[in-house]
Design an enzyme around this catalytic site. Structure first.
Site, mmCIF file in Angstrom:
data_model
loop_
_atom_site.group_PDB
_atom_site.id
_atom_site.type_symbol
_atom_site.label_atom_id
_atom_site.label_comp_id
_atom_site.label_asym_id
_atom_site.label_seq_id
_atom_site.Cartn_x
_atom_site.Cartn_y
_atom_site.Cartn_z
ATOM 1 N N GLU A 130 9.602 0.378 -8.800
ATOM 2 C CA GLU A 130 10.531 -0.949 -8.269
ATOM 3 C C GLU A 130 11.985 -0.678 -7.451
ATOM 4 O OE1 GLU A 130 11.363 -4.557 -10.766
ATOM 5 O OE2 GLU A 130 9.969 -2.898 -12.376
ATOM 6 N N SER A 160 11.938 -11.157 -13.426
ATOM 7 C CA SER A 160 12.752 -11.133 -11.939
ATOM 8 C C SER A 160 14.119 -12.082 -11.725
ATOM 9 C CB SER A 160 12.314 -11.497 -11.076
ATOM 10 O OG SER A 160 12.386 -10.560 -9.594
ATOM 11 N N HIS A 216 7.367 -4.369 -9.663
ATOM 12 C CA HIS A 216 7.621 -5.649 -9.794
ATOM 13 C C HIS A 216 6.698 -6.609 -10.649
ATOM 14 C CE1 HIS A 216 11.184 -7.973 -10.164
ATOM 15 N NE2 HIS A 216 10.754 -8.483 -9.338
#
Length: 300
Positions: free
Chosen positions: A242, A148, A272
């Site tokens: 996502e 991320s 995600h």
């Protein structure tokens, strides 16, 4: 991946208390609780320390490491959390899983968080930790991994290190990278109905805290706009459900255009950072195995 697995994970994330754009200190607490809900395996040893004054945790699983003839190397790991949440300690579950499958030692970096420490604090910490690691480990025995925001930070750090002439790691893996803090990717809109983990509003709130007064299109804030020439072999994994999917696609295209070896893996219907749910999602387990094989091949 079964429909039951996906349905269970979808319900867990959609109905969960975490709200990325909510009150900061409450969301920090909730994310840590979520990431540490499952105890670490008994064979995981976590040792706090520092690299160039940056707090880190060294993770050993008994699988590989610099002294293991069957494995070897170090994975420098950068956690996610939209630059404002998360910690090295909370990342131990996923970092240790990556280390085990790569047959390597992992070092997860506790970089400074926004808004207390906006850009470039996190980037400075990542770069400093890597440079300090090279004092004891050769770059061809180091891989960088991030998920991320940590994935975007990995890419930004590589750009800085390359421009400084610092020897780069042998390989890089990023999971669901947040690489565009301008939030201009098409899937920010087109995938909003199926993303059960991340919202554009949440990214906007946390991104503004990290960017501060800077231009979010700055290449070392949003490496989707950076020149990625001469980067090491790159593995990118993302799910098709996502809103950051387009970040992964554009980073892959930009790296490929710059003659970087890129392995792009998009898992249908996965959310995600689905690798973090490997215990309940078979595709998460498969993705981690593939990442481990990629890293192991280059670390050898």
């Amino acid at each position: 991946m079964t429909d039951d697995q996906l349905r269970t994970l979808d319900e867990m994330l959609r109905d969960g208390p975490l709200d990325l754009g909510g009150e900061l200190h409450e969301q920090r607490r909730l994310l840590v609780e979520m990431l540490t809900a499952i105890p670490l395996p008994d064979d995981v040893r976590a040792t706090p320390g520092d690299l160039a004054g940056v707090p880190v945790i060294t993770v050993d699983t008994g699988e590989g490491g610099l002294d293991d003839p069957g494995g070897g190397g170090v994975v420098l790991y950068l956690h996610g959390g939209a630059y404002a949440l998360g910690s090295a300690e909370a990342s131990l579950g996923l970092a240790s899983d990556v280390a085990r499958r790569a047959r390597a030692r992992a070092i997860t970096v506790d970089y400074r968080l926004a808004p207390e420490n906006p850009y470039p604090a996190a980037l400075d910490d990542a770069v400093a930790a890597y440079e300090a690691l090279l004092e004891t480990v050769a770059p061809d025995k180091v891989a960088l991994v991030g998920e991320s925001a940590g994935g975007g930070l990995v890419l930004a750090a590589l750009v800085v290190l390359r421009d400084r002439g610092v020897p780069l790691p042998c390989a890089v893996a990023v999971f669901s990278p947040w690489a565009d803090l301008t939030l201009s990717g098409a899937t920010m809109t087109t995938k909003s109905d199926v993303d059960v983990a991340v919202t554009a509003r949440g990214l906007r709130v946390r991104g503004a805290e990290y960017v501060g007064t800077r231009d979010p299109a700055t290449p070392t804030i949003s490496p989707v706009f950076a020149d990625l020439t001469a980067l090491p072999p790159l593995l990118i994994q993302a799910g098709s459900h996502e809103i950051l999917l387009d970040d992964a696609l554009r980073v892959a295209a930009r790296a490929a255009t710059a003659d970087v070896a890129v392995d792009l893996r998009i898992t249908p219907r996965a959310p995600h950072v689905f690798q973090g749910f490997a215990a309940v999602l078979s595709e998460g387990d498969t993705a981690l195995t593939e990442a481990g094989e990629f890293l192991r091949a280059h670390l050898r």
